[in-house]
Design a protein around this motif. Structure first.
Motif, mmCIF file in Angstrom:
data_model
loop_
_atom_site.group_PDB
_atom_site.id
_atom_site.type_symbol
_atom_site.label_atom_id
_atom_site.label_comp_id
_atom_site.label_asym_id
_atom_site.label_seq_id
_atom_site.Cartn_x
_atom_site.Cartn_y
_atom_site.Cartn_z
ATOM 1 N N TRP A 66 0.807 -1.218 0.000
ATOM 2 C CA TRP A 66 0.000 0.000 0.000
ATOM 3 C C TRP A 66 0.839 1.266 0.000
ATOM 4 O O TRP A 66 0.371 2.327 -0.412
ATOM 5 N N ARG A 67 2.091 1.166 0.425
ATOM 6 C CA ARG A 67 2.975 2.331 0.330
ATOM 7 C C ARG A 67 3.251 2.641 -1.134
ATOM 8 O O ARG A 67 3.190 3.801 -1.574
ATOM 9 N N ILE A 68 3.519 1.599 -1.931
ATOM 10 C CA ILE A 68 3.748 1.789 -3.362
ATOM 11 C C ILE A 68 2.472 2.241 -4.050
ATOM 12 O O ILE A 68 2.492 3.092 -4.946
ATOM 13 N N VAL A 69 1.347 1.689 -3.620
ATOM 14 C CA VAL A 69 0.067 2.114 -4.195
ATOM 15 C C VAL A 69 -0.130 3.611 -4.006
ATOM 16 O O VAL A 69 -0.559 4.327 -4.922
ATOM 17 N N ALA A 70 0.204 4.118 -2.812
ATOM 18 C CA ALA A 70 0.040 5.549 -2.544
ATOM 19 C C ALA A 70 1.001 6.380 -3.383
ATOM 20 O O ALA A 70 0.614 7.399 -3.977
ATOM 21 N N LEU A 71 2.262 5.960 -3.454
ATOM 22 C CA LEU A 71 3.266 6.728 -4.191
ATOM 23 C C LEU A 71 3.015 6.719 -5.696
ATOM 24 O O LEU A 71 3.263 7.708 -6.389
ATOM 25 N N ARG A 139 12.977 6.350 -6.915
ATOM 26 C CA ARG A 139 12.621 7.753 -6.668
ATOM 27 C C ARG A 139 11.691 8.313 -7.749
ATOM 28 O O ARG A 139 11.055 9.348 -7.551
ATOM 29 N N LEU A 140 11.617 7.628 -8.905
ATOM 30 C CA LEU A 140 10.768 8.107 -9.999
ATOM 31 C C LEU A 140 9.385 7.468 -9.992
ATOM 32 O O LEU A 140 8.611 7.655 -10.928
ATOM 33 N N ILE A 141 9.056 6.721 -8.952
ATOM 34 C CA ILE A 141 7.753 6.046 -8.900
ATOM 35 C C ILE A 141 6.590 7.029 -9.022
ATOM 36 O O ILE A 141 5.639 6.783 -9.779
ATOM 37 N N PRO A 142 6.595 8.189 -8.329
ATOM 38 C CA PRO A 142 5.475 9.136 -8.526
ATOM 39 C C PRO A 142 5.373 9.634 -9.965
ATOM 40 O O PRO A 142 4.264 9.769 -10.504
ATOM 41 N N LEU A 143 6.528 9.913 -10.622
ATOM 42 C CA LEU A 143 6.510 10.311 -12.026
ATOM 43 C C LEU A 143 5.939 9.191 -12.888
ATOM 44 O O LEU A 143 5.174 9.440 -13.828
ATOM 45 N N GLY A 144 6.311 7.963 -12.552
ATOM 46 C CA GLY A 144 5.760 6.827 -13.282
ATOM 47 C C GLY A 144 4.257 6.743 -13.172
ATOM 48 O O GLY A 144 3.568 6.379 -14.130
ATOM 49 N N GLY A 145 3.713 7.088 -11.999
ATOM 50 C CA GLY A 145 2.269 7.104 -11.846
ATOM 51 C C GLY A 145 1.612 8.116 -12.761
ATOM 52 O O GLY A 145 0.575 7.838 -13.362
ATOM 53 N N ILE A 146 2.244 9.292 -12.902
ATOM 54 C CA ILE A 146 1.701 10.331 -13.779
ATOM 55 C C ILE A 146 1.715 9.868 -15.230
ATOM 56 O O ILE A 146 0.715 9.993 -15.954
ATOM 57 N N GLY A 170 11.360 -3.543 -5.395
ATOM 58 C CA GLY A 170 11.716 -4.536 -4.390
ATOM 59 C C GLY A 170 10.592 -5.486 -4.031
ATOM 60 O O GLY A 170 10.685 -6.200 -3.021
ATOM 61 N N LEU A 171 9.546 -5.543 -4.833
ATOM 62 C CA LEU A 171 8.417 -6.409 -4.537
ATOM 63 C C LEU A 171 8.658 -7.810 -5.083
ATOM 64 O O LEU A 171 9.211 -7.975 -6.171
ATOM 65 N N ASP A 172 8.220 -8.829 -4.334
ATOM 66 C CA ASP A 172 8.267 -10.183 -4.867
ATOM 67 C C ASP A 172 7.184 -10.321 -5.931
ATOM 68 O O ASP A 172 6.297 -9.458 -6.043
ATOM 69 N N PRO A 173 7.232 -11.365 -6.766
ATOM 70 C CA PRO A 173 6.307 -11.463 -7.904
ATOM 71 C C PRO A 173 4.829 -11.323 -7.539
ATOM 72 O O PRO A 173 4.076 -10.624 -8.225
ATOM 73 N N THR A 174 4.400 -11.974 -6.467
ATOM 74 C CA THR A 174 2.989 -11.904 -6.111
ATOM 75 C C THR A 174 2.597 -10.502 -5.668
ATOM 76 O O THR A 174 1.543 -9.983 -6.072
ATOM 77 N N ARG A 175 3.420 -9.853 -4.858
ATOM 78 C CA ARG A 175 3.133 -8.494 -4.408
ATOM 79 C C ARG A 175 3.220 -7.513 -5.577
ATOM 80 O O ARG A 175 2.491 -6.517 -5.612
ATOM 81 N N PHE A 176 4.122 -7.781 -6.514
ATOM 82 C CA PHE A 176 4.239 -6.944 -7.706
ATOM 83 C C PHE A 176 2.942 -6.976 -8.503
ATOM 84 O O PHE A 176 2.411 -5.932 -8.907
ATOM 85 N N ILE A 177 2.408 -8.176 -8.726
ATOM 86 C CA ILE A 177 1.163 -8.320 -9.483
ATOM 87 C C ILE A 177 0.005 -7.674 -8.733
ATOM 88 O O ILE A 177 -0.791 -6.922 -9.312
ATOM 89 N N ALA A 178 -0.088 -7.937 -7.419
ATOM 90 C CA ALA A 178 -1.193 -7.405 -6.632
ATOM 91 C C ALA A 178 -1.150 -5.874 -6.585
ATOM 92 O O ALA A 178 -2.197 -5.217 -6.700
ATOM 93 N N THR A 179 0.030 -5.310 -6.428
ATOM 94 C CA THR A 179 0.164 -3.854 -6.397
ATOM 95 C C THR A 179 -0.220 -3.251 -7.739
ATOM 96 O O THR A 179 -0.880 -2.206 -7.808
ATOM 97 N N GLY A 180 0.181 -3.902 -8.824
ATOM 98 C CA GLY A 180 -0.190 -3.439 -10.158
ATOM 99 C C GLY A 180 -1.694 -3.477 -10.374
ATOM 100 O O GLY A 180 -2.263 -2.562 -10.988
ATOM 101 N N VAL A 181 -2.344 -4.507 -9.871
ATOM 102 C CA VAL A 181 -3.798 -4.621 -10.012
ATOM 103 C C VAL A 181 -4.504 -3.473 -9.292
ATOM 104 O O VAL A 181 -5.423 -2.847 -9.836
ATOM 105 N N LEU A 186 -7.307 2.054 -9.655
ATOM 106 C CA LEU A 186 -7.383 3.499 -9.412
ATOM 107 C C LEU A 186 -7.437 4.275 -10.725
ATOM 108 O O LEU A 186 -8.222 5.227 -10.862
ATOM 109 N N VAL A 187 -6.601 3.875 -11.686
ATOM 110 C CA VAL A 187 -6.604 4.550 -12.986
ATOM 111 C C VAL A 187 -7.948 4.364 -13.677
ATOM 112 O O VAL A 187 -8.522 5.322 -14.224
ATOM 113 N N ASP A 188 -8.479 3.146 -13.645
ATOM 114 C CA ASP A 188 -9.755 2.885 -14.308
ATOM 115 C C ASP A 188 -10.898 3.651 -13.646
ATOM 116 O O ASP A 188 -11.793 4.170 -14.322
#
Length: 260
Positions: A66-71, A139-146, A170-181, A186-188
């Motif tokens: 959820w930290r990555i989700v926020a950023l 450090r570019l994660i917020p820019l990536g969100g934009i 630094g996310l493991d594969p399952t957390r990477f997929i879940a965070t992306g979902v 949010l975008v949709d």
């Protein structure tokens, strides 16, 4: 026939693209573009994309970071609104030029040329080895969100950018997929109401269109459900090549006016 095409494409795309983190919208977009103007096809695809991600979120969402989700996800929201608004402005414009073949007349709209050109660019990047290895620093994660949100709103293509900016999180594969979902949801959620407001009632799905969306959504659910259980990450290379090829074909069809 239209229900079969949309349903089968949604089923296969949802299952095969689950672990790649991208591709469902790209593969499903041309199926809807066969029956609707391109801006409406983007909105219909986005609806299936949202509902399918909500379903995947119910399967995987508890593993999201959820930290990555926020950023990443929060900056993506206003950017998605901006991209969706721009698509609404481009949609409904007259054909920029026309040409004929075999008794048929074709011609691209401003929305078709914009989305088609971007899809061709993204497809060419997708097959470049250096682009596949590209991973932005954390450090570019917020820019990536934009960036992800804007192009997600404009073209529906958000997965490849999302993956590029989250690979070094630094996310493991399952957390990477879940965070992306979760970030895709949010975008949709940001772009779909903007589509509805921007189109101003000039275009719409109608009863038949919503039925197609319903069939596509149900088939995508089944594909995601089976994908979680049976598919492995080894499919990513095949999916990447398939998605890139489809993006080239769809982009060329939109630019020339064969679709949209």
């Amino acid at each position: 026939m239209d229900f079969f095409v949309v349903g089968m494409v949604a089923f296969l795309a949802s299952g095969l693209t689950l672990y790649s983190g991208f591709g469902l919208g790209t593969v499903l977009l041309p199926a809807f573009a066969l029956f609707f103007p391109i801006e409406v096809a983007v909105a219909a695809t986005g609806t299936v994309h949202l509902l399918n991600n909500l379903f995947k979120g119910s399967l995987l969402g508890r593993r999201a970071d959820w930290r990555i989700v926020a950023l990443f996800g929060l900056p993506a929201v206003p950017a998605a609104v901006a991209g969706a608004w721009l698509l609404g402005e481009l949609g409904g414009t007259p054909r920029l030029f026309t040409w004929g073949a075999f008794g048929w007349e074709f011609g691209p709209t401003a929305a078709g040329i914009t989305i088609g050109a971007l899809m061709i660019l993204f497809a060419l990047l997708e097959v470049q080895p250096w682009f596949q290895r590209l991973a932005a620093p954390p450090r570019l994660i917020p820019l990536g969100g934009i960036v992800t949100g804007f192009f997600g709103g404009l073209t529906g293509q958000q997965g490849a950018f999302r993956s590029m900016f989250l690979l070094k999180s630094g996310l493991d594969p399952t957390r990477f997929i879940a965070t992306g979902v979760v970030t895709a949801v949010l975008v949709d959620l940001a772009r779909l109401p903007t589509y509805a407001a921007s189109f101003r009632g000039n275009v719409g799905l109608g009863g038949h269109g919503w039925a197609l969306v319903g069939v596509g959504t149900l088939c995508a659910f089944v594909g995601a459900f089976l994908g979680v259980r049976y598919l492995k990450k080894a499919t990513i290379g095949v999916v990447r090549a398939m998605v890139a090829g489809l993006m080239l074909l769809i982009g060329a069809a939109l630019v020339t006016g064969l679709l949209g």
